[in-house]
Design a protein around this motif. Structure first.
Motif: not given
Ligand SMILES: [Zn+2]
Length: 223
Positions: A92-105
């Motif tokens: 769940r914690f990975w999915i909740s931080r998708l907004d931050e991780d997406g641009p990074r990737f």
């Protein structure tokens, strides 16, 4: 192998995102109803593949919460009105931080809430096909693998690759958990099992036991 010939499972791999992540379109050949496993991005490409195969999607299945695997799952689910099943709730914690991780990737991502979290021993189904859910933590704590027993076929995400294993240097990653999951839960399924990894070519559990430098039989005996 009559059982295999009679099985209605069909699959096509579509690499998506800058990571060339292996999204799998899986479907039942009797009903032409299917699912996308890990539609991380490149949605137009995926929709084209679905249309070309003549498949009606029933759901989205997710192995784990990393952006390249599920960053656009919520967008696709919203567009097509599909339920999302997986991964295990520990991601769940990975999915909740998708907004931050997406641009990074370099991936446009959207946070979502799966309709169903999966647990070890659950099953998922589309058309007349049923797959078993195997919880394999280590790369992420909520990573699951989908196994179709009749055709000896597994979709393992970033747990295992041809000649390698998943990274465990992310938050909540655990190297020993990953080794335990592969040797304790995947190997017992049988050396004849073919798997689709999160990247790169397919392989079999038997081939990896023979030659994988991280989890092969020789490597494990040397531990
Ligand atoms: Zn991953």
């Amino acid at each position: 192998m009559p059982a295999v010939q009679q099985s209605p499972l069909r699959a096509a791999i579509v690499p998506v995102t800058p990571f060339q992540q292996n999204c799998s379109l899986v479907w039942c050949s009797k009903t032409l109803r299917g699912a996308l496993i890990d539609p991380g991005g490149d949605l137009p490409l995926l929709k084209q593949g679905v249309e070309r195969a003549g498949v009606t999607l029933e759901k989205i299945l997710l192995t784990h919460g990393h952006a390249d695997h599920c960053g656009q799952a919520g967008i696709l689910a919203g567009e097509l009105g599909l339920p999302i099943e997986g991964p295990h709730e520990a991601d769940r914690f990975w999915i909740s931080r998708l907004d931050e991780d997406g641009p990074r990737f370099g991936i446009h991502t959207e946070v979502f809430e799966p309709d169903r979290w999966l647990q070890d021993g659950d099953t998922v189904a589309f058309g007349e096909v049923t797959m078993e859910v195997i919880h394999c933590p280590g790369h992420t704590p909520g990573h699951v693998v989908f196994f179709h027993r009749p055709t000896r076929f597994a979709f393992v995400g970033d747990v295992l690759f041809h000649g390698s294993i998943g990274r465990t240097d992310f938050p909540m990653g655990n190297h020993q958990d990953l080794l335990d999951a592969i040797t304790g839960k995947l190997w017992p399924l049988g050396s004849d099992v073919t798997f689709v990894p999160g990247q790169g070519p397919t392989s079999t559990f038997g081939r990896e036991r023979e030659s994988n430098p991280f989890v092969g039989d020789a490597a494990m005996a040397g531990v």
